[in-house]
Scaffold this motif. Structure first.
Motif, mmCIF file in Angstrom:
data_model
loop_
_atom_site.group_PDB
_atom_site.id
_atom_site.type_symbol
_atom_site.label_atom_id
_atom_site.label_comp_id
_atom_site.label_asym_id
_atom_site.label_seq_id
_atom_site.Cartn_x
_atom_site.Cartn_y
_atom_site.Cartn_z
ATOM 1 N N LYS A 29 0.701 -0.928 0.145
ATOM 2 C CA LYS A 29 -0.116 -0.101 0.111
ATOM 3 C C LYS A 29 0.720 1.190 -0.130
ATOM 4 N N LEU A 30 2.044 1.343 1.031
ATOM 5 C CA LEU A 30 2.888 2.400 0.903
ATOM 6 C C LEU A 30 3.399 2.636 -0.378
ATOM 7 N N GLU A 54 0.959 4.114 -2.604
ATOM 8 C CA GLU A 54 0.827 5.567 -2.433
ATOM 9 C C GLU A 54 1.917 6.364 -2.941
ATOM 10 N N ARG A 55 3.023 6.048 -2.861
ATOM 11 C CA ARG A 55 4.155 6.669 -3.457
ATOM 12 C C ARG A 55 3.957 7.015 -4.986
ATOM 13 N N LEU A 114 1.582 9.696 -5.406
ATOM 14 C CA LEU A 114 1.931 11.114 -5.114
ATOM 15 C C LEU A 114 3.059 11.418 -6.005
ATOM 16 N N SER A 129 9.329 12.138 -4.714
ATOM 17 C CA SER A 129 8.377 11.182 -4.105
ATOM 18 C C SER A 129 8.752 9.829 -3.572
ATOM 19 N N GLY A 169 6.681 7.013 1.965
ATOM 20 C CA GLY A 169 5.993 7.728 3.103
ATOM 21 C C GLY A 169 5.648 8.880 2.916
ATOM 22 N N ILE A 170 5.722 9.587 1.844
ATOM 23 C CA ILE A 170 5.434 11.073 1.569
ATOM 24 C C ILE A 170 4.040 11.047 1.798
ATOM 25 N N THR A 171 3.519 12.308 1.875
ATOM 26 C CA THR A 171 2.020 12.417 2.092
ATOM 27 C C THR A 171 1.527 13.425 1.203
ATOM 28 N N LYS A 172 0.240 13.515 0.829
ATOM 29 C CA LYS A 172 -0.107 14.544 0.003
ATOM 30 C C LYS A 172 -0.165 15.817 0.792
ATOM 31 N N ASN A 173 -0.117 15.825 2.072
ATOM 32 C CA ASN A 173 0.219 17.113 2.793
ATOM 33 C C ASN A 173 1.797 17.701 2.859
ATOM 34 N N ASP A 174 2.597 16.699 2.499
ATOM 35 C CA ASP A 174 3.880 17.151 2.270
ATOM 36 C C ASP A 174 3.953 17.820 1.035
#
Length: 494
Positions: free
Chosen positions: A345-346, A349-350, A353, A447, A450-455
């Protein structure tokens, strides 16, 4: 507690309650049994209580935790601070023995089991991340650079007359110094510019092999993950028959070993696929990846992996002495917590992003008269030109880097034109740009796992403010004096 103790407990507490507790205990033990039986990363993550039960069970197998143990040796797992002991779950003996980091310690069965199961779980992760034919790996308590050095030192025994390492240029000090530290002479192969991308000059590599003689070359030291506009070492070309991993095929053709710096490539399916293809179509002897960059654990560990069990075993035997178990413990706890599904999943997501970061960076660049450099073959790192900023003021590019740092945007990398740097006696022109003369200054953003959309959104917002500040005519010096706290009123991004 074992079954006998549970039976005794039934004489003290209601048997139905004790049996319920026994069933709960068996649930934890079942997970541990499957792990030991299969040696694979569990599909679903474990609870902290299961992980701590497992680690405590391992710890009591080490002699320093034996009741009544009497130690008279120089290394008996004595720890002065109980805080330190708890930090390491009382697994004090480390891993390996003086002659082999993978060897079993007679007085530390628990730590040895930890080492073996960690290597097995990590091997499983490398396989489902994309290198399905990898056959062996081990966790080493050194970061990527020193782990590469260990690989080169091992190859020295196989190729005692070799003096050179061919290295397609990537401007990162530790991988260059890894060759120097091992006692070899790096032969830097300058990259070629194709569009915005810097790619490996395959003709120059082959020409250098013919010039120096294959027998005098220890290996080719290639790279997957890297800062844009550098892209992975000319990985794939389309031929009539199939995809061809050109450097690996060249190594097979000239019988030259091939070591791959895959520092943060595990998180990229593209990087892992390229390694898989290279091993299938040509030659890759070992590939090295960082634990902290790929698994979000503290700095200090790496994974050395390959396709020949004997060679990987040789590398592990080259490590002198015992080793710290901390990196193995950290990555095992992390993978048991996440499970295969959590780690996948990580990765997903990476990847998503990365696309989001590229879109945001492109839009920002266009607003400021810059452009997102076209580097589609780099799956992690992006670059935005800073031509307009450079034109306004020579110092503006480096000033941007300082401003971002003081505004708590970490990881952004500003690359000015014409920077010179000497690393271990070798002078690099255009250092940080992977080229003697890249056409423009630029800013890197990545990217990573562990990076997030907020980052992404917060960094873009702060970068936008910095660029606007720098562009105010006649306000260049004043903008440099802004307090570090300015720009931090945007902590919350909708």
């Amino acid at each position: 507690m074992n079954n006998e103790n549970f039976t005794l407990g039934e004489k003290i507490v209601s048997p139905s309650y004790v049996r319920q507790g026994l069933q709960a205990r068996r649930g934890h033990e079942q997970l541990i049994r499957i792990l030991l039986e299969q040696g694979k990363c569990p599909e679903e993550g474990w609870s902290e209580s299961t992980i701590e039960l497992f680690l405590n069970e391992l710890a009591v197998m080490d002699s320093n935790n034996f009741l009544g143990n009497c130690g008279v040796g120089e290394r008996e797992g004595r720890v002065a601070s109980s805080l330190v002991a708890r930090r390491h779950y009382r697994l004090i003996h480390g891993i390996g023995r003086s002659g082999d980091i993978a060897a079993v310690q007679p007085k530390a069965a628990g730590s040895s089991l930890l080492n073996k199961i960690t290597n097995s779980v990590v091997l499983d992760v490398l396989k489902f991340a994309g290198v399905r034919s990898v056959s062996s790996c081990f966790v080493v308590p050194m970061a990527t650079g020193m782990s590469l050095t260990l690989c080169f030192l091992t190859l020295r025994h196989r190729r005692p007359t070799a003096r050179y390492i061919l290295w397609p240029r990537i401007d990162q000090k530790s991988c260059f110094k890894s060759m120097i530290t091992a006692g070899f002479e790096p032969v830097v192969i300058e990259n070629v510019l194709e569009g915005d991308e810097l790619r490996t000059d395959l003709e120059a590599v082959e020409k250098k092999i013919e010039e120096l003689g294959a027998e005098n070359i220890l290996c080719i030291h290639s790279t997957t993950s890297c800062f844009a506009p550098r892209v992975p070492d000319r990985q794939v070309t389309h031929s009539v028959r199939d995809l061809l991993e050109e450097l690996a095929v060249m190594c097979a053709k000239y019988n030259i070993p091939h070591i791959v710096n895959n520092a943060y490539g595990v998180q990229s399916s593209k990087c892992m696929h390229l390694i898989q293809q290279g091993a299938r179509l040509g030659r890759i002897d070992a590939f090295v990846q960082s634990l902290d960059k790929n698994f979000m654990v503290p700095v200090g560990g790496a994974i050395i992996a390959g396709f020949d069990d004997e060679f990987i075993k040789e590398i592990s035997k080259m490590y002198p002495g015992r080793a710290s178990a901390s990196p193995s413990l950290d990555v095992l706890i992390t993978l048991l917590t996440l499970g295969a599904s959590g780690y996948k999943k990580l990765l997903s997501e990476r990847k998503e992003l990365y696309t989001h970061l590229a879109q945001e960076l492109k839009a920002l660049a266009e607003r400021h008269g810059e452009r997102l450099l076209h580097t589609p073959h780099n799956p992690i790192s992006l670059a935005m030109s800073l031509d307009g900023l450079q034109a306004r003021c020579d110092k503006a590019v480096t000033q941007l880097g300082s401003m971002l740092f003081t505004r708590q945007v970490s990881g952004a990398r500003v690359v000015p034109l014409g920077m010179e740097q000497t690393v271990s006696g070798h002078a690099f022109r255009g250092f940080m740009s992977h080229s003697d003369a890249y056409p423009c200054p630029y800013l890197n953003a990545a990217s990573a796992i562990g990076i997030t959309k907020n980052d992404v959104e917060l960094s873009i917002k702060r970068l936008d403010k910095c660029l606007k500040s720098l562009k105010k005519e006649g306000n260049m010096e004043k903008s440099d004096l802004l307090t570090p706290s300015e720009g931090l009123d945007d902590q919350t991004v909708p």
